[in-house]
Design a protein around this motif. Structure first.
Motif, short mmCIF file in Angstrom:
data_model
loop_
_atom_site.label_atom_id
_atom_site.label_comp_id
_atom_site.label_asym_id
_atom_site.label_seq_id
_atom_site.Cartn_x
_atom_site.Cartn_y
_atom_site.Cartn_z
N ALA A 19 0.83 -1.20 0.00
CA ALA A 19 0.00 0.00 0.00
C ALA A 19 0.86 1.24 0.00
O ALA A 19 0.54 2.24 -0.66
CB ALA A 19 -0.92 -0.01 1.21
N THR A 66 -8.81 -4.84 3.35
CA THR A 66 -7.43 -4.41 3.09
C THR A 66 -6.92 -4.85 1.73
O THR A 66 -5.77 -4.59 1.38
CB THR A 66 -6.48 -4.96 4.18
N LEU A 68 -5.89 -4.84 -2.00
CA LEU A 68 -5.38 -3.74 -2.80
C LEU A 68 -5.48 -4.06 -4.28
O LEU A 68 -5.43 -5.22 -4.68
CB LEU A 68 -3.92 -3.46 -2.44
N THR A 247 -4.89 2.66 2.30
CA THR A 247 -5.70 1.75 1.48
C THR A 247 -6.71 2.52 0.65
O THR A 247 -6.89 2.26 -0.55
CB THR A 247 -6.42 0.73 2.39
#
Length: 558
Positions: A19, A66, A68, A247
């Motif tokens: 991230a 979370t 990505l 994020t």
């Protein structure tokens, strides 16, 4: 029901590192519409944690997804071919959810133009909060098919928030839980909730309502989201976590590079949350793990019929991603009466109504229409605002909120515009007229001695169409008795003899203006006095609207 989530932990170092690289790329790209506030040294969001907003976080710091997107550098390395944007489910946003994000952006562009809210920011938050309403599992009105609930906020790894809604939104009468596709806690929804689809209800489980509310929430405290510091503070106001900020910014950048619409219920479903647990999603057939033995062949399932697009896609945009064409509004017209009238302080007999159609003449739903009161008036919509944005319903119509006339009389304009198209405005002429009475009644003949005070005061009641007429302007005049055969429509002359009132200095006056009936339509005149003249005299009462009443006054010697 949404999955139960355990205690929130910090993300793993690997996820955070990816991230951080993504946000570093975002900072390097200088994406249009985002600027940095002046400072000695600008740093990527992954390097500095902005001071969290003092406001309570919208989600109660609940866990978030979370996952990505693929990391694609906005600036290709030297001597390398330009990378193509990733395609597939990760880039696709369910149709109704995407529509809600864009409608919210359009509404904020008119109601909070200084905020510069991009819909892609709502997309980033919607992705990490609920996976775009669990992949777009919403009905035709944008309401989630099943509730999306965060964990119980009982202080065990999360904020400790005792129940504030009696369980109305989250089903929990002991503690609050984050609710809906944008994960608002009930206490925040109570102050920030919005009606984004124009159905008269503020529902955190509806993606239109939730997206619009999130937009207003992010634009709070006079933030300008084109300023990097304000952007960071807005995101942190949702969840006070540096990893959360990173994020969301990563998905924000990803969606700015290009996205496309996918059918509701087919969006990509994230699987990791910030508590490091794997989340059970709506039915998705998992792949069988590798095995030395050949796996049995599954029974073939006939493929679903292809979804016929409503319109062909346009040419690829600058990023190389095809963007589907959506029907455009081509007709914007008023419906019903073009003129509205109300008495001062009252309600208008109708509400401005406009209709939006596309090029084929078909009514267009979910189009944002802005209504605005223009002119020298204190008339306002029912909530006290001079502007209101309303989404069209299934028949293409948008109805302005109820108008409440102010005390200022005169004519003004109600103007409606379509936020998403360059179409001529629709206008209504609105007029506020003074309160009126058509009947005055209740007075009796009064008597006094020369030079004495009348024992009683004149008291009458004004009505309009049989109902009490409060706040009606009136006047009282001592008049000369009309001569026999005089024109009844002629204005009577003011008498300079006989009964009189007193002004503030105690001097005789025989004409009073600026009188007004009370809340019950009653008008009580000041005390009257007789001079040395004897005989029969007349007092004429007149109201706005033409109601009149003549009272007989007699002055006789004892």
């Amino acid at each position: 029901m949404a999955p139960q989530m355990g205690r929130r932990l910090r993300k793993g170092a690997g996820t955070t590192a990816v991230a951080a690289l993504a946000v570093a790329a975002l900072s390097a790209s200088q994406a249009p519409g985002v600027v940095h506030a002046s400072s000695p040294t600008d740093q990527a969001a992954s390097d500095v944690t902005p001071t969290p907003t003092p406001d309570a976080p919208a989600s109660g710091n609940s866990p978030y997804y979370t996952d990505l997107p693929p990391l694609v550098s906005p600036i290709p390395p030297p001597n390398a071919s330009v990378g193509q944007l990733p395609t597939g489910d990760l880039q696709g946003i369910p149709a109704t959810v995407l529509d809600a994000y864009k409608k919210a952006e359009a509404a904020l562009a008119t109601d909070r133009p200084g905020c510069h809210l991009p819909w892609q920011l709502l997309g980033g938050i919607g992705k990490v909060e609920s996976g775009h309403a669990n992949g777009g599992r919403v009905d035709v009105n944008g309401t989630t098919l099943t509730p999306i609930l965060g964990p119980v906020l009982n202080g065990a790894g999360f904020a400790n928030i005792p129940d504030t809604d009696g369980g109305a939104y989250d089903g929990d009468k002991v503690h609050d839980r984050a609710v809906g596709p944008m994960q608002f806690i009930p206490s925040t929804w109570a102050s920030s909730g919005r009606d984004g689809n124009g159905d008269g209800v503020k529902d955190p489980n509806n993606v239109y309502d939730a997206a619009l509310a999130a937009g207003f929430y992010l634009c709070g405290n006079h933030r300008d989201l084109a300023v990097k510091d304000d952007l960071d503070q807005a995101i942190l106001s949702y969840n006070q976590s540096q990893e959360y900020l990173t994020t969301v910014l990563t998905w924000f950048d990803f969606y700015r590079r290009g996205t496309h619409e996918v059918p509701d219920g087919t969006g990509s479903l994230p699987g990791r949350r910030s508590d490091q647990s794997t989340v059970k999603q709506p039915p998705v057939t998992p792949q069988a793990p590798p095995s030395k033995k050949p796996a049995p062949k599954p029974t073939p399932t006939p493929p679903a019929p292809p979804v016929k697009p409503t319109v062909p896609p346009t040419k690829p945009d600058g990023g190389g991603t095809p963007t589907p064409t959506v029907p455009r509004a081509t007709t914007f017209e008023g419906v019903g009466a073009k003129e509205l009238t109300a008495f001062a302080g009252g309600a208008f007999g109708g509400q401005p109504t406009a209709r939006v159609k596309d090029a084929s003449g078909k009514a267009m739903a979910k189009v944002s229409v802005k209504f605005e009161i223009v002119g020298d008036t204190d008339t306002r919509f029912a909530d006290g605002a001079a502007t209101a944005t309303v989404a069209t319903t299934g028949d293409g119509t948008a109805v302005a909120p109820e108008l409440k006339a102010g005390e200022k009389t005169g004519t003004f304009t109600v103007r409606a515009t379509v936020a998403e198209a360059s179409l001529s405005a629709v206008e209504w002429k609105a007029t506020v007229v003074a309160r009126q009475a058509d009947v005055l009644a209740g007075a009796k003949e009064l008597t006094a001695a020369p030079g004495a005070e009348f024992a009683d005061q004149v008291s009458v009641k004004a009505t309009y169409k049989g109902a009490a007429a409060p706040g009606v302007a009136a006047s009282a005049t001592m008049i000369v008795t009309p001569a026999a055969g005089a024109d009844p429509k002629a204005a009577p002359k003011v008498n300079d003899k006989g009964p009189y009132f007193k002004d503030a200095k105690g001097k005789p006056v025989r004409e009073l203006t600026d009188l007004k009936t009370d809340a019950h339509g009653v008008l009580v005149l000041p005390k009257m006095y007789a001079d040395g003249q004897t005989g029969t005299f007349l007092l004429r009462l007149t109201t706005e609207g033409g109601a009149t009443l003549t009272v007989t006054l007699k002055v006789t010697a004892s």
